[in-house]
Design an enzyme around this catalytic site. Structure first.
Site, PDB file in Angstrom:
ATOM      1  N   TYR A  72     -16.060 -15.359 152.471  1.00  0.00           N
ATOM      2  CA  TYR A  72     -15.983 -15.869 151.089  1.00  0.00           C
ATOM      3  C   TYR A  72     -16.975 -15.117 150.209  1.00  0.00           C
ATOM      4  O   TYR A  72     -16.610 -14.596 149.148  1.00  0.00           O
ATOM      5  CB  TYR A  72     -16.297 -17.375 151.072  1.00  0.00           C
ATOM      6  N   ASP A  86     -25.057 -22.951 147.090  1.00  0.00           N
ATOM      7  CA  ASP A  86     -25.274 -22.777 148.531  1.00  0.00           C
ATOM      8  C   ASP A  86     -26.154 -21.565 148.830  1.00  0.00           C
ATOM      9  O   ASP A  86     -26.635 -21.413 149.948  1.00  0.00           O
ATOM     10  CB  ASP A  86     -23.938 -22.666 149.266  1.00  0.00           C
ATOM     11  N   GLU A 101     -27.388 -22.911 138.388  1.00  0.00           N
ATOM     12  CA  GLU A 101     -26.778 -23.989 139.183  1.00  0.00           C
ATOM     13  C   GLU A 101     -27.200 -25.325 138.573  1.00  0.00           C
ATOM     14  O   GLU A 101     -28.380 -25.574 138.355  1.00  0.00           O
ATOM     15  CB  GLU A 101     -27.243 -23.882 140.636  1.00  0.00           C
ATOM     16  N   ASP A 113     -27.043 -26.613 133.297  1.00  0.00           N
ATOM     17  CA  ASP A 113     -25.614 -26.487 132.993  1.00  0.00           C
ATOM     18  C   ASP A 113     -25.394 -25.053 132.500  1.00  0.00           C
ATOM     19  O   ASP A 113     -26.109 -24.589 131.606  1.00  0.00           O
ATOM     20  CB  ASP A 113     -25.264 -27.514 131.911  1.00  0.00           C
ATOM     21  N   CYS A 114     -24.427 -24.342 133.030  1.00  0.00           N
ATOM     22  CA  CYS A 114     -24.275 -22.922 132.671  1.00  0.00           C
ATOM     23  C   CYS A 114     -23.734 -22.707 131.256  1.00  0.00           C
ATOM     24  O   CYS A 114     -23.915 -21.643 130.685  1.00  0.00           O
ATOM     25  CB  CYS A 114     -23.421 -22.186 133.704  1.00  0.00           C
ATOM     26  N   ASP A 166     -18.909 -18.840 140.577  1.00  0.00           N
ATOM     27  CA  ASP A 166     -18.761 -19.566 141.850  1.00  0.00           C
ATOM     28  C   ASP A 166     -18.818 -21.079 141.596  1.00  0.00           C
ATOM     29  O   ASP A 166     -19.243 -21.848 142.470  1.00  0.00           O
ATOM     30  CB  ASP A 166     -19.873 -19.136 142.816  1.00  0.00           C
ATOM     31  N   TYR A 189     -11.716 -22.710 155.720  1.00  0.00           N
ATOM     32  CA  TYR A 189     -10.749 -23.271 154.773  1.00  0.00           C
ATOM     33  C   TYR A 189      -9.439 -23.675 155.448  1.00  0.00           C
ATOM     34  O   TYR A 189      -8.706 -24.512 154.957  1.00  0.00           O
ATOM     35  CB  TYR A 189     -10.449 -22.281 153.647  1.00  0.00           C
ATOM     36  N   GLU A 217      -6.802 -22.158 155.358  1.00  0.00           N
ATOM     37  CA  GLU A 217      -5.704 -21.683 154.498  1.00  0.00           C
ATOM     38  C   GLU A 217      -6.192 -20.401 153.816  1.00  0.00           C
ATOM     39  O   GLU A 217      -7.398 -20.208 153.648  1.00  0.00           O
ATOM     40  CB  GLU A 217      -5.294 -22.733 153.458  1.00  0.00           C
TER      41      GLU A 217
END
Lengths: 314, 314
Positions: free
Chosen positions: B126, B150, B169, B204-205, B225, B300, B302
């Protein structure tokens, strides 16, 4: 027969409560979800309450029961997983196994042998891994493939200008099915069983290996792509491990001293089976060493272990 | 409260038959499997028969109901899949979302935000994909990461000697959880919110992007992301698409003319959602073009689509 969408609901009680109290507590939740209810008191046997939902507002997808297409193919480590299968492309019994090819929206056609997900058209990662993850030079080399009926390995190696590739697959019907429905994997390679630098033998690999061993024939690479559960009719197979060791011993006999043997192992979670396999490697007629790699094969929905085995100095 | 293992059996009738006949037909099968039976005729409402198995001899794994650990996390395309989860490592509600970190035997710790599987320790694929799949040179570059709590992207980019990485973040608690329990993903990078070539802003972005746009600040790379469903408290978010377009517009404003914007899209099966997203790209304040790549992210279960977006000549 129409398929049913079947959901189950789990809840935990904070304190002791009888059936009626539990039902009353749940009813408001179901009513909020716009569900219609049908509750049956069942004398001393408890309650059966069924709730029918309009719009699937619960988090857990329902299990589709009684559909004509089976979407549930458990992983090797025994987990329940649903595939996005929308078509049965091929479903035949060969003399050796049941062969299914099912279409998945995201993985393309998937080959399933006797219930085991073998390979999907999305799974070049499998073929790459069992060929040594791009670290080998196949130019001018002699290669032996055991199994490999989907044609993926053969197709990829032939691109790399080997001297000669011999593939020994027992089941003509696997080749016929994959030639037609797994073309993203095998390309045109299975259209002919013989080419400039390859040949496909439709035979049990055990007698072929014995013949080669007797003749003193040697390969640079032996790639074991047989199914995990043996389907060979050879009499030696009184147990899976004995069979696996026989294949390994014969393979080592036809492998050059500096050659490499590649095979898939098992899912990473079956640690005991992996250990048992590694034990077998210590019981061959000649000393060997091995390395392993963990690979994500898209359609498997679990991580898979691949082995490289080589002869150590005698 | 003990967990129950719950199996359902499907069968198709070859011809019309009443309940008693069906039961008699099934009974011999169940007896062969060594199951004990308890059948209740239920007047006009049909039959309820329960069969209890000793040794799990059926192909389909049972659903474990009422366990303390939830092993079923549906895929984005709504399929039922069981994870090999054996431990709840972290489970807290932040002001923005529910944050779970669950341990999977094969994938390591998995971050799950408000029920969506976000990233596992196995998922370097990812991080690689959302950084441009190894085709970019980050040396000496200015990089902006939106979300990314993360720490995976930050950790990987800092290794590549960038000039400066700014990560924005919103949720301190995601950082705190991942810093402790997702260390295979973030390494030591989240131990300090500031380093020689990076800074993490807990904000907050949206206002940050507006500030940068006003100041005329430009980046070589913007990596979005953020979670698929917006959690920003900004008033502009009257719908997901409006929010997504706002982020895209602001990101383009702070992106150099020859810069690149990377983001994750959706699972490959949600073709309609993917088309809608691509439509939004045609509605930005400046003309852009895009490419996409399909990637297998191990946890995932998937396939996932990742986008690269860039400004075309004005």
């Amino acid at each position: 027969m129409a398929a049913a969408r079947h959901s189950t609901l789990d809840f935990t009680l904070g304190a002791k409560a009888d059936g009626e109290t539990i039902l009353k507590g749940l009813q408001s939740i179901f009513q909020e979800q716009g569900m219609t209810e049908s509750v049956h008191t069942w004398q001393d046997h408890g309650y059966l309450a069924t709730f029918t939902n309009k719009n699937g507002s619960f988090r857990l997808p329902p299990i589709v029961r009684g559909g004509t297409i089976d979407r549930y193919w458990p992983t090797a480590d025994g987990r329940l997983v649903e595939y996005d299968i929308d078509e049965v492309v091929y479903d035949e019994d060969s003399p050796y196994q049941n062969i299914k090819i099912l279409h998945s929206k995201q993985f393309g056609n998937i080959l399933i042998l006797s219930g085991d997900v073998n390979l999907a058209e999305s799974d070049l990662a499998y073929t790459r891994a069992i060929m040594g993850s791009g670290k080998e030079d196949y130019t001018g080399k002699d290669v032996l493939i055991l199994g490999g009926g989907d044609g993926g390995i053969l197709c990829e190696i032939v691109k790399l200008k080997p001297k000669m590739v011999t593939m020994v697959e027992i089941d003509q019907m696997v080749i016929d099915g994959c030639k037609k429905y797994l073309r993203k994997t095998c390309g045109e390679i299975l259209d002919n069983l013989k080419g400039e630098c390859y040949q496909v033998l439709i035979e049990d690999c055990i007698p072929v290996l014995k013949r080669y061993a007797k003749e003193g024939r040697k390969f640079d690479y032996v790639i074991n792509d047989l199914t995990a559960v043996p389907i060979s009719p050879s009499p030696e197979e009184d147990s899976t491990w004995v069979f696996l060791r026989l294949i390994l011993d014969l393979s080592m006999k036809v492998l050059k001293q500096d050659g490499k043997y590649f095979t898939q192992g098992n899912c990473v979670n079956l640690t005991e089976a992996l250990s048992l396999y590694e034990e077998q490697l210590g019981r061959l007629y000649c000393p060997v060493d091995f390395s392993k790699e963990i690979v994500c094969v898209p359609s498997y929905l679990e991580l898979w272990v691949f082995y490289t085995v080589w002869k150590t100095k005698p």
